[in-house]
Design an enzyme around this catalytic site. Sequence first.
Site, short mmCIF file in Angstrom:
data_model
loop_
_atom_site.label_atom_id
_atom_site.label_comp_id
_atom_site.label_asym_id
_atom_site.label_seq_id
_atom_site.Cartn_x
_atom_site.Cartn_y
_atom_site.Cartn_z
CE LYS B 64 -14.51 14.54 -2.86
NZ LYS B 64 -13.03 14.52 -2.88
CB SER B 139 -12.05 17.00 -5.71
OG SER B 139 -11.73 15.98 -4.79
CB SER B 163 -9.14 16.11 -3.05
OG SER B 163 -9.00 16.26 -4.44
#
Lengths: 95, 475, 478
Positions: B64, B139, B163
């Site tokens: 990420k 996310s 997320s």
Amino acid sequence: MSISKQDVKYVAALARIDLSDGELEGFTQTLAKIVHYVEQLQKLDLDNVKPTSHAVPMGNVLRSDETLKSLTQQQALSIAVEAKDGCFKVPLVIE
Amino acid sequence: MNLPQLTAHDLLDVFKSGKASPKEAYEDVLRRIKAVDPKVKAYVRPAKNQPDFKGGFQIPIALKDNLCTKQEEITCASRILKGFISPYDAGVVEKVKKSGGAVLGFANQDEFAFGSSCETSCYGPTFNPWDLQCVPGGSSGGSAAAVAADEAVWALGSDTGGSIRQPASFCGIVGLKPTYGRVSRYGLIAFASSLDQIGPLTKDVRDCALLLNIIAGYDERDSTCVNEPVPDYTKALVNDVRGLKIGVPKEAFAEGLDAQVRVSLEAAIDLLKKLGAVVTQVHLPHTPYAVATYYIVATAEASSNLARFDGVRYGLRVQPARARKNALVDMYEETRSKGFGAEAKRRIMLGTYALSSGYYDAYYLRGQKVRTLIKNDLDEAFKVCDVVLTPTSPTVAFKVGEKMSDPLSMYLSDIYTIPANLAGIPAISVPCGFSKGGLPIGMQLMGKAFDEEMLLRVSYTYEQNTEWHTRKPNL
Amino acid sequence: MSSFEPVIGLEVHLQLNTRTKIFCSCANQYGCASNTNVCPVCLGLPGSLPVLNQQALLSAIKVGLGLNAQINPFIKFDRKNYYYPDLPKGYQISQYDFPVAKDGFLNIKIGDQEKRVRIKRAHLEEDAGKLVHDNSGSCSLVDFNRTGTPLIEIVTEPDLHSPQEAYDYLNILKLTLQYLDVSDCDMEKGSLRCDANVSIRPVGQTLLGTKTELKNMNSFRAVKAALEYEIRRHEQVITAGGKIVQETLLWDDAKAQTQTMRSKEEAHDYRYFPDPDLVPFTVDHKLIDSVRAELPELPQAKHIRFLSQYSLSEYDANILVADRGTADFFEAAVKEYPSPKKVANWMAGPVLMELNDRKMSIYELKISPASLIGLIKKVEEGIVSNLVGKEVLTFMLNEGKNADEVIKEKGLSQVSDDSALLVIIDEVIAQNPAVVEQIKSGKSNAAGFLVGQAMKKSGGRANPKKLNELITRRIAGV
């Protein structure tokens, strides 16, 4: 309680965010809706409830007083937006 | 052999048999990215530094865009960090590198992880591999989409309110949020420090255990990382749930739950029963307050965590064309106004409000107290069950743009995932069905603190007795 | 004349002398090249996290105990949120409602009276970086070496009622902190900094007046001067019917006046909240007792003991106690030679003079308590005179030798041998017939002059008693 345009202006200034008039209007609307939603917490009786900062209880985490390698000046300043004389350069600060 | 399609454990077998090398696998995945990422847009940036293919697992991995990686640009999908080259590796990145992990690139996310759809990214949205009209969740949407689209064998994401789990659910893969403190947060660009955890997004439960083995463990640079022994999580992969107690909260199946999700979940519960688990109803009376609590606590912490992005040292700096106050304040305001997107500004202001003079007791302190009640509810539930089962999300993936104009409705899509963050407990999402439109549905299991093994055991058993995880999107 | 009473509170920031910074492992060192003692943590890089330095916590507990304060059994850290270029995270990690120590005090002397100055709290926090002003005048530069230096902030209650009291409190506070060995307390280097709050009120009134906050004082003398200036200013404003504006003022030492800050001050809303990156700490009795066991005797207690145990004068006790090293040296010396008054004279006199000349601490001098006693004994035994003794001390310090060696090598021992002295005396008598006549006619005190002359000729080495005796005998015998 509800959040007003004045409140939004105040927190924007605290947070160093400059809002256009349109943004101020828009954020006041969405924030008012959210603040209204979180108002539901006011219903709860919390007088004898302790706050939780960390869900997993922990304490007394300490580091021994021993030095480790720091970054070099060059490494440190490699991230700088602007550097001068071994320092991070910023707009003139007035005291 | 289609290497990118394989799970990590299958790939390891292939490497061992000599049928393909880690370098071939890595290059095949890069080719796959080249082929499908223009449609999916899972990645924001390829890794600049190529792996050396020496020792360890050498599994191609996506990170990420909020995990600091030495000599790589890391931006949290925000304009304000563009150009920031990290001079250090996050704790988990060190561990991944030590395991031979071959970093493919950096995956898209909501800006600063503020969102549940990957749409607030400054790079634009990622699209759901199962339906390119839909969001991948957020996310960690880029990480989830990359794994689902075989653009990565596995990936790391971070989970503050769901997320990892919600995008895993939307993309039909496995996502685990470990117990708070199980994985080092050092080098994870913070959203809400008391809620953030890094975790794996994988194609199946075995991979989840393998990747957790790599990233879990003590790091003296994170005060909140616990110094507890790390078990071999693959040992928990036992195909047996007989006698295990599964708690189902009444509240989780109340209004607002999509009918198709409900049907899938009920079928999953029935299957677990058939496999010998004992299903009991549990009561979590304060979970309806979880979203409100979360949006106070998380935004308050975020407002402070994001104060460091001020244009003084690194990242973006903008001086306004016309002077307003003084050069310094003007720079701060212009940089932050141009650097942050609308959702980031909204959350920073909400959090600032919750902490500001006169409102602290009414908002932040109250939030911390309700947090106690939510944690107590879960503690009580775990007295009578081994895991708590809920949907991961009330709906399947929604359309791109659908919820962007209504932040509150977006926030409410985290209703099932938030309690685990507030209580610090581990939770996993595993695929448990598909909607009529062909979109994946996820089942969430929550466990006691530091009992990731129980979650892995139940989800492994469920997975071994279903086929959902073997399906692939058509791209 | 004044019908106003000043009310003063002081905030002292002290940099702790730990090896590393408070929340990271960078060296806590002054005077290094800019931005060389920095790392992701103290630069506030994204993703970095703080971990508390154990020694910083122990030093803070030590300070708390040294200031007679309560150590909180539960302590935590909070974020104080504000923007400034020298503050890399946009917040300072400090302590809000659970500081390390609270409710302490120090006593100051007002005439013969002791006055208790209450200390409200002492808390740990991190120092900020340093703004370096660029010569171009168009930008500022930031050096983050100082960022994360452990600080302890010591806040008094508004118990001080004159600039002199503030000055006395600061001196005893600094001395106490030096005894605790937690900081070098060097104001020039900024390791000790002091801000002051001051207001005035009509004598007899309990309600406090509007206060102003004074910053930028670089010495205790400057604190005193700034307070004196500001109190006068308050009196003038109020007497003229005006109102004091609550604000922060900067002391300009050159102009000897306070000045309003140029930057517009905003309303402060620091939004304190518990730092979620740090965990709370419990301080149990065992830990407190172990720190207490290592506390040195503090200056005020030592002063009292010196007066009674060694029967020293107030003056000598003050001088000896004013530095922990000097006091320890004195006691070690007295153990070797139980004549405290004589040792004190030597310490407060020649030794202190040497210290001042050399700008050194007693630890840096090349002399041990035993070797000082060696010298004192030589003087007492008449081997060297007092005067020559001081000379011997200088040589001892220069060369790191003991008194015996110096006296031998330089031939400084006192001449008591009659035949050698008589040669000198005869010369003096021959050169001063008039004085000899005076002595003969009964003015015996004129002999002192001849003794002086003879002493000069001997290079200070003659035994003065012996000289006197021999001169008298010689003149009487002529």
